[in-house]
Write a protein that holds these residues in place. Structure first.
Motif, short mmCIF file in Angstrom:
data_model
loop_
_atom_site.label_atom_id
_atom_site.label_comp_id
_atom_site.label_asym_id
_atom_site.label_seq_id
_atom_site.Cartn_x
_atom_site.Cartn_y
_atom_site.Cartn_z
N ALA A 95 32.78 40.47 35.01
CA ALA A 95 32.42 40.53 33.59
C ALA A 95 33.67 40.83 32.77
N VAL A 96 33.69 40.24 31.59
CA VAL A 96 34.83 40.41 30.68
C VAL A 96 34.30 40.79 29.30
N CYS A 97 34.90 41.82 28.72
CA CYS A 97 34.52 42.28 27.38
C CYS A 97 35.70 42.09 26.43
N VAL A 98 35.46 41.38 25.33
CA VAL A 98 36.47 41.22 24.28
C VAL A 98 36.02 42.05 23.09
N VAL A 99 36.86 42.99 22.67
CA VAL A 99 36.51 43.85 21.54
C VAL A 99 36.98 43.19 20.25
N LEU A 100 36.07 43.11 19.28
CA LEU A 100 36.42 42.58 17.96
C LEU A 100 36.63 43.77 17.03
N GLY A 117 39.59 45.59 25.08
CA GLY A 117 38.85 44.70 25.96
C GLY A 117 38.97 45.20 27.38
N ALA A 118 38.11 44.73 28.25
CA ALA A 118 38.14 45.21 29.64
C ALA A 118 37.49 44.17 30.53
N TYR A 119 37.88 44.21 31.79
CA TYR A 119 37.20 43.35 32.76
C TYR A 119 36.95 44.12 34.04
N SER A 120 35.98 43.63 34.79
CA SER A 120 35.63 44.23 36.07
C SER A 120 35.19 43.11 37.00
N PRO A 121 35.59 43.09 38.27
CA PRO A 121 36.48 44.07 38.90
C PRO A 121 37.93 43.80 38.52
N ALA A 122 38.80 44.77 38.84
CA ALA A 122 40.24 44.60 38.66
C ALA A 122 40.83 44.25 40.02
N PRO A 123 41.23 42.99 40.22
CA PRO A 123 41.70 42.57 41.55
C PRO A 123 42.90 43.39 42.04
N ILE A 124 43.62 44.01 41.10
CA ILE A 124 44.78 44.80 41.51
C ILE A 124 44.37 46.03 42.32
N VAL A 125 43.14 46.47 42.13
CA VAL A 125 42.63 47.58 42.94
C VAL A 125 42.11 46.99 44.26
N THR A 126 43.03 46.80 45.18
CA THR A 126 42.70 46.23 46.49
C THR A 126 41.95 47.27 47.31
N PRO A 127 41.31 46.86 48.40
CA PRO A 127 40.65 47.86 49.26
C PRO A 127 41.62 48.96 49.69
N LYS A 181 43.65 37.68 22.37
CA LYS A 181 43.31 36.38 22.96
C LYS A 181 43.61 36.37 24.46
N ASP A 182 44.13 37.50 24.96
CA ASP A 182 44.61 37.47 26.36
C ASP A 182 43.87 38.48 27.25
N ILE A 183 42.63 38.81 26.88
CA ILE A 183 41.88 39.76 27.72
C ILE A 183 41.64 39.12 29.10
N ALA A 184 41.93 39.86 30.13
CA ALA A 184 41.73 39.45 31.54
C ALA A 184 42.77 38.44 32.04
N ARG A 195 33.86 61.13 31.41
CA ARG A 195 32.84 60.24 30.83
C ARG A 195 33.15 58.81 31.24
N PHE A 196 32.26 57.89 30.87
CA PHE A 196 32.55 56.47 31.03
C PHE A 196 33.63 56.05 30.04
N GLY A 197 34.48 55.13 30.43
CA GLY A 197 35.44 54.58 29.47
C GLY A 197 34.75 53.63 28.51
N ASP A 198 35.33 53.48 27.35
CA ASP A 198 34.85 52.50 26.40
C ASP A 198 36.07 51.69 25.98
N PRO A 199 36.17 50.42 26.27
CA PRO A 199 35.10 49.47 26.62
C PRO A 199 34.73 49.32 28.09
N GLU A 200 35.39 49.98 29.03
CA GLU A 200 35.13 49.68 30.45
C GLU A 200 33.64 49.73 30.79
N CYS A 201 32.91 50.65 30.15
CA CYS A 201 31.49 50.80 30.43
C CYS A 201 30.72 49.50 30.18
#
Ligand code: AMP
Ligand code: GLY
Length: 422
Positions: free
Chosen positions: A328-333, A229-239, A414-417, A287-293
């Motif tokens: 956006a949040v992606c949950v991989v099944l 699973g993946a989410y964007s943006p990642a708040p930990i990546v501060t300016p 159950k804990d994505i993001a 390349r793009f990450g999967d699932p990040e893409c």
């Protein structure tokens, strides 16, 4: 224009979903794709490493642009193969793709350009690798040099386990030729983030930040997977961190590639560990990450086609990428048992209930349609990707959609993001 997308997972479905929204695109082919992607594009049954057939297909169908998803064709030199035939392709060249295809090469480039990364040694000899362990503290990280479908990284708590891992890679050859060399490295503590950019070799266009979830079980337990699973943006990546990543990692890397005469036109992904000493590179992907893409494409407001064209034409400094503010949040099944052995052919129920889902998209990774029924056909089966006004809302929306879907043995975290909500 006509586009050919190469690959057949959730990443490629997300790329097709996004490209279809471009007013510039009249037709999309996907090779080999999957039946889920086939609902919105024309499938061509060609394997991702069959460069001859892919190029012949692109020629015959007058494809204007080919977009490559996975790493294998990149490391085989699909970029040069297409370019020699006058075919336009969005893919870094074979030498550039070695940043992903050889961990030893990636580490060499990191060292050569003084880019922060874990201390390491590269070996083709088991005895020398074992001796180097003496210079490190546990846990130890042992990596097979070449492509190993995400399985070539072994994290070992004890010296005995690390020695066994070295034997697996270099002596028993469990990763085949990918284990011609081993990288033995220091274990880094911190939180991971995926930092993906488009680059034409001179200019860098950072995409939105994201974070993957590599372990198969909640709370980051169990073995590593391709991504749960993946989410964007990642708040930990501060300016501040964003700035450091560009200045301390991407700029010196591109300068170093240039000094070696290696051009880079395409997507470049740095897997980062955000340590107390700042961001350090774990790995590069070409390349793009999967699932990040998946969350990235759902959040990208700009048309992807002009961004790709600017990359290929060396004028990335003239374009900008606009993003939806909504995270956006992606949950991989996945199939139960993945990343180990798992069953295929389980009937998937509930997809029809999400046909008109407005707040997200269900991207197909490992599905097949038989007699009008959807069946599982891989380890990672679906990527349920939702947008929301904040990360909590996006995650709640994704999980509401997940609850509509089920099959025998279906598994997901159950804990994505959740980490982003702390
Ligand atoms: P890689 O394919 O090199 O990104 O490795 C896969 C995963 O292994 C990473 O996403 C990390 O979770 C973990 N990993 C790799 N290298 C290290 C390291 N030096 N320290 C800690 N964890 C690591
Ligand atoms: N999700 C990690 C990768 O694509 O390599």
């Amino acid at each position: 224009m006509k586009i050919l997308v190469i690959g057949g997972g959730g990443r490629e479905h997300a790329l097709v979903w996004k490209l279809r929204q471009s007013p510039r695109v009249e037709k999309i082919f996907v090779a080999p794709g999957n039946h889920g992607i086939g609902e919105s594009a024309e499938l061509a049954p060609i394997a991702v490493d069959d460069l001859e057939k892919l190029a012949a297909f692109a020629e015959k169908n007058r494809v204007d642009l080919t977009v490559v998803g996975p790493e294998l064709p990149l490391t085989l030199g699909i970029a040069e193969f297409f370019q020699q035939r006058g075919l336009k392709i969005f893919a870094p060249g074979r030498e550039a793709a070695r940043l992903e295809g050889s961990k030893a090469f990636a580490k060499e480039m990191l060292r050569e350009n003084k880019i922060p990364t874990a201390a390491f040694g590269t070996f083709n000899d088991a005895a020398a690798s074992k001796k180097y362990l003496g210079e490190l503290q546990p846990p130890y990280v042992i990596k097979a040099d070449g492509l190993a479908a995400g399985k070539g990284v072994l994290i070992c708590a004890s010296r005995a386990d690390a020695e066994a891992a070295i034997d697996d890679v270099l002596t028993r050859r469990v990763f085949g030729a990918a284990g011609d060399k081993a990288v033995v490295e220091e274990f880094l503590e911190g939180e991971e983030a995926s930092f993906i950019v488009l680059t034409d070799g001179e200019h860098i266009l950072p995409l939105a930040s994201s974070q993957d979830h590599k372990r198969v079980f909640d709370n980051d337990e169990g073995p590593n997977t391709g991504g749960m699973g993946a989410y964007s943006p990642a708040p930990i990546v501060t300016p501040e961190i964003h700035g450091r990543v560009i200045e301390e990692i991407f700029k010196p890397l591109l300068a170093g590639l240039k000094r070696r005469g290696i051009g880079y036109r395409g997507t470049l992904y740095a897997g980062l560990m955000l340590t107390t000493d700042g961001p350090k590179v774990l790995e590069f992907n070409a390349r793009f990450g999967d699932p990040e893409c998946q969350p990235l494409m759902v959040r990208l407001k700009s048309d992807l086609v002009p961004l790709i064209e600017a990359t290929l034409e060396g004028r990335l400094h003239q374009v900008a990428a606009e993003w939806h503010d909504d995270p956006a949040v992606c949950v991989v099944l996945t199939a139960g048992g993945y990343p180990g052995d798992y069953a295929k052919g389980k009937e998937i129920h509930g997809l029809d209930r999400l046909k008109d889902w407005q707040s997200g998209a269900v991207f197909h990774a490992g599905t097949v349609k038989k007699d009008g029924r959807w069946l599982t056909n891989g380890g990672r089966v679906l990527g349920v990707t939702a947008r929301g006004r904040d990360i909590a809302a996006a995650a709640a929306e994704a999980y509401r959609a997940v609850e509509q879907i089920h099959w025998e043995g279906m598994h997901y975290r159950k804990d994505i993001a959740k980490r982003a909500l702390k």
